[in-house]
Design an enzyme around this catalytic site. Structure first.
Site, PDB file in Angstrom:
ATOM      1  N   CYS A 151       0.822  -1.214   0.000  1.00 18.73           N
ATOM      2  CA  CYS A 151       0.000   0.000   0.000  1.00 18.73           C
ATOM      3  C   CYS A 151       0.856   1.264   0.000  1.00 18.73           C
ATOM      4  O   CYS A 151       0.480   2.280  -0.590  1.00 18.73           O
ATOM      5  CB  CYS A 151      -0.953  -0.001   1.187  1.00 18.73           C
ATOM      6  SG  CYS A 151      -0.135  -0.086   2.797  1.00 18.73           S
ATOM      7  N   HIS A 288      -2.024   1.484   7.346  1.00 25.52           N
ATOM      8  CA  HIS A 288      -2.363   1.363   5.927  1.00 25.52           C
ATOM      9  C   HIS A 288      -2.190   2.718   5.252  1.00 25.52           C
ATOM     10  O   HIS A 288      -2.600   3.753   5.787  1.00 25.52           O
ATOM     11  CB  HIS A 288      -3.804   0.874   5.775  1.00 25.52           C
ATOM     12  CG  HIS A 288      -4.234   0.666   4.364  1.00 25.52           C
ATOM     13  ND1 HIS A 288      -3.558  -0.149   3.483  1.00 25.52           N
ATOM     14  CD2 HIS A 288      -5.291   1.173   3.656  1.00 25.52           C
ATOM     15  CE1 HIS A 288      -4.175  -0.148   2.312  1.00 25.52           C
ATOM     16  NE2 HIS A 288      -5.221   0.649   2.388  1.00 25.52           N
ATOM     17  N   ASN A 308      -8.134   4.335  -2.334  1.00 23.22           N
ATOM     18  CA  ASN A 308      -7.517   3.142  -1.772  1.00 23.22           C
ATOM     19  C   ASN A 308      -6.924   2.293  -2.894  1.00 23.22           C
ATOM     20  O   ASN A 308      -7.073   2.622  -4.076  1.00 23.22           O
ATOM     21  CB  ASN A 308      -8.564   2.337  -0.983  1.00 23.22           C
ATOM     22  CG  ASN A 308      -7.942   1.466   0.091  1.00 23.22           C
ATOM     23  OD1 ASN A 308      -6.735   1.251   0.129  1.00 23.22           O
ATOM     24  ND2 ASN A 308      -8.780   0.945   0.975  1.00 23.22           N
TER      25      ASN A 308
END
Length: 380
Positions: A151, A288, A308
């Site tokens: 990520c 994250h 995302n």
């Protein structure tokens, strides 16, 4: 004169009955689904996401996890006072530990650059009430990190793609895989997590980054392809940190470009988010990395627009709206460690969102923004 006691009693009974009926109606999905119906839902879900389990007892174990996920979703969505919904997505039969170890790859720790005052709040400063860098053409389509804790690379690349478009006028999808294969450091370990800022630093040290088309994503660690690493299509000059725990400074930064952030995404509500303005529950133990690509207000509730890297099957076609202006670290710690790449043009810095959508109302210097636009005004 007061109301008769019998009338008050009847009224209380009436409203209590309504409440019970309402709760029963909202919980009907919990009570009316048979085990066979849930099994059929699970089989359809397995087909949709291309999953199968052949080892002894594995299907049954996964089915029990799926049932608990479905129960959580039904209970959450039965509460009509919530500002967001949750739903079945690709994570529905994963344990919490599997989800965290596979999809949450931000490595928290000390940032290596000083905080910049470029976006420090200024008395009298006015910001647009709505910003969406997608509508300005500065955001590449939603990508999927797959079963790789990369990520950090997706967040870094998204902001570099954005600033490159803002400065040059050209939107190019860049290579996360190059960062994963070639950008390893002591703290950044490809699919095993990393720093967003290490991604920026790699691009600076390397003199640029290749395109996604040339160096495609594989969702796994690989050997650095030196030939592809030497193909440099997009560059940045440096990177900076937004003042920590300051949502007004973060809003100012997002007015000028997409911004990399990290947040706490470990909870069930975040994992299964499907639509609306997310308000938690969540903590501030950031794990994250995502990208803020805008902000706005709906029904009097301020929100961030978050990109995302969990494919379009999660959230609002891959995006989340998350509660803004709560103070401190922000919702889920989103204001804890924001950072952004810097790419200078002839005027030393990109123009803000408003100047790309409407006639320019700001000017920029190397020290920061000057000017005003319609929207929210800052006062100390």
């Amino acid at each position: 004169m007061g109301l008769p006691k019998s009338f008050v009693s009847m009224s209380l009974l009436f409203f209590s009955t309504l409440l019970i009926l309402s709760l029963a109606f909202n919980a009907k999905n919990l009570t009316q689904r048979t085990n066979d119906e849930v099994k059929a839902m699970y089989e359809s879900w397995l087909i949709k996401y291309g999953k199968s389990y052949n080892s002894l007892g594995e299907w049954e174990r996964r089915f029990e996890i799926f049932k608990e996920t479905l129960r959580f979703i039904d209970e959450h969505n039965a509460d009509t006072n919530r500002s967001y919904k949750v739903g079945l997505n690709q994570f529905a039969d994963l344990t919490d530990e599997e989800f965290r170890s596979t999809y949450l790859g931000f490595t928290s720790g000390s940032n290596k650059t000083k905080v910049s005052n470029r976006y420090e709040p200024r008395v009298g400063q006015v910001l647009p009430s709505y910003v969406d860098w997608r509508s300005a053409g500065a955001v590449v389509d939603i990508k999927s990190q797959g079963e790789c804790g990369g990520c950090w690379a997706f967040s870094a690349i998204a902001t570099v793609e954005g600033i490159n478009k803002i400065v040059t006028g050209v939107l190019i999808s860049l290579s996360e895989q190059e960062l994963i294969d070639c950008g390893r450091t002591q703290n950044t370990r490809g699919c095993n997590g990393g720093y967003i800022t290490d991604g920026f630093q790699f691009i600076i040290n390397n003199g640029g980054i290749n395109t996604e088309e040339n160096y495609p994503y594989t969702a796994q660690d690989g050997e650095c392809n030196l030939d592809l690493q030497n193909e440099k299509y997009v560059t940045i000059d440096t990177y900076e940190n937004v003042p920590y725990n300051n949502e007004w400074a973060l809003q100012t930064a997002v007015t000028y470009q997409p911004v990399s952030v990290a947040l706490d995404a470990a909870g069930d509500a975040f994992k299964h988010y499907s639509s609306g303005i997310f308000t938690g529950p969540c903590g501030t133990a950031i794990d994250h990395a995502v990208t803020i690509v805008g902000y706005g207000t709906e029904g009097g509730i301020d929100y961030w627009i978050v990109k995302n890297s969990w494919d379009t099957t999660w959230g609002e076609e891959g995006y989340m709206r998350i509660l803004r202006n709560v103070g401190g670290a922000g919702t889920c710690g989103i204001a804890t460690m924001p950072s952004y790449p810097v790419k200078y043009n002839n005027q030393n810095h990109p123009k803000p969102y408003s100047s790309l959508i409407n006639p320019p109302a700001f000017s920029m210097s190397k020290d920061g923004p000057v000017g005003v636009d319609d929207g929210q005004r800052y006062s100390a």
